[in-house]
Design a protein around this motif. Structure first.
Motif, PDB file in Angstrom:
ATOM      1  N   UNK A  10       0.795  -1.230   0.000  1.00 15.09           N
ATOM      2  CA  UNK A  10       0.000   0.000   0.000  1.00 15.09           C
ATOM      3  C   UNK A  10       0.830   1.284   0.000  1.00 15.09           C
ATOM      4  N   UNK A  11       2.080   1.229   0.405  1.00 18.44           N
ATOM      5  CA  UNK A  11       2.869   2.455   0.473  1.00 18.44           C
ATOM      6  C   UNK A  11       3.386   2.898  -0.900  1.00 18.44           C
ATOM      7  N   UNK A  12       3.274   2.009  -1.892  1.00 17.86           N
ATOM      8  CA  UNK A  12       3.779   2.326  -3.236  1.00 17.86           C
ATOM      9  C   UNK A  12       2.747   3.177  -3.974  1.00 17.86           C
ATOM     10  N   UNK A  13       3.196   4.297  -4.516  1.00 16.60           N
ATOM     11  CA  UNK A  13       2.296   5.194  -5.241  1.00 16.60           C
ATOM     12  C   UNK A  13       2.063   4.686  -6.664  1.00 16.60           C
ATOM     13  N   UNK A  14       3.137   4.381  -7.386  1.00 14.35           N
ATOM     14  CA  UNK A  14       3.046   3.837  -8.746  1.00 14.35           C
ATOM     15  C   UNK A  14       4.117   2.772  -8.900  1.00 14.35           C
ATOM     16  N   UNK A  15       3.749   1.641  -9.494  1.00 19.61           N
ATOM     17  CA  UNK A  15       4.687   0.522  -9.625  1.00 19.61           C
ATOM     18  C   UNK A  15       4.836   0.121 -11.088  1.00 19.61           C
ATOM     19  N   UNK A  16       6.086  -0.082 -11.496  1.00 17.10           N
ATOM     20  CA  UNK A  16       6.396  -0.613 -12.822  1.00 17.10           C
ATOM     21  C   UNK A  16       7.243  -1.862 -12.617  1.00 17.10           C
ATOM     22  N   UNK A  17       6.729  -3.010 -13.015  1.00 19.79           N
ATOM     23  CA  UNK A  17       7.455  -4.278 -12.926  1.00 19.79           C
ATOM     24  C   UNK A  17       7.746  -4.706 -14.357  1.00 19.79           C
TER      25      UNK A  17
END
Lengths: 100, 100
Positions: free
Chosen positions: A33-40
């Protein structure tokens, strides 16, 4: 903002099943939940002398500030990811950046 | 999406004026219209064995797809950035990733 980028090089012995498992674990990691935007991601097909495309997987996690990144690091789901996946990688390279 | 990340190591002889100039050029670079989201940063104060904090500046440019990244590379404003700034860096490391 805070940009947390990690490149993973898996062991050469990693199987297709290992990769599928790792991809699923990365996706799950990105839901913390602390991640604002994720790119994997995986390496793009671009090839120039300055590009390192030797890694297997990358994550770029954008946090609203370092506070959220500092809460992410000890998060149980992050620790579970490391516990379940660390045996799969041979190298991890992290870059943390603070945008100005 | 397409994640284009570059780490810059400046020459040890770079002056404060060089750094200010380079920061301005990075900011200008980040306004190229093909970039969806731009992060121009410096190393965070995080220190762990897996973290490389030795670079001077980083850019993480998010493109909507590789098409926009491919248009960005030969863009006159990108070429102008390289022409004006290449003498300032001793090393450039690029990682391109395609999120899945």
């Amino acid at each position: 903002m805070f940009v947390h980028t990690v490149y993973f090089w898996l062991h050469y012995s990693a199987t297709a099943a290992d990769r599928t498992f790792f991809e699923q674990q990365l996706q799950q990691l990105s839901t913390i939940e602390y991640i604002h935007t994720a790119y994997v991601g995986v390496p793009a097909p671009t090839r120039r002398e300055v590009i390192d495309s030797s890694y297997d997987y990358s994550i770029t996690f954008i946090f609203k500030s370092q506070v959220e990144q500092d809460l992410y690091q000890p998060h149980p789901a992050h620790k579970a990811f490391v516990d379940k996946c660390a045996h799969l990688w041979r190298r991890v390279q992290v870059y943390d950046a603070i945008p100005f």
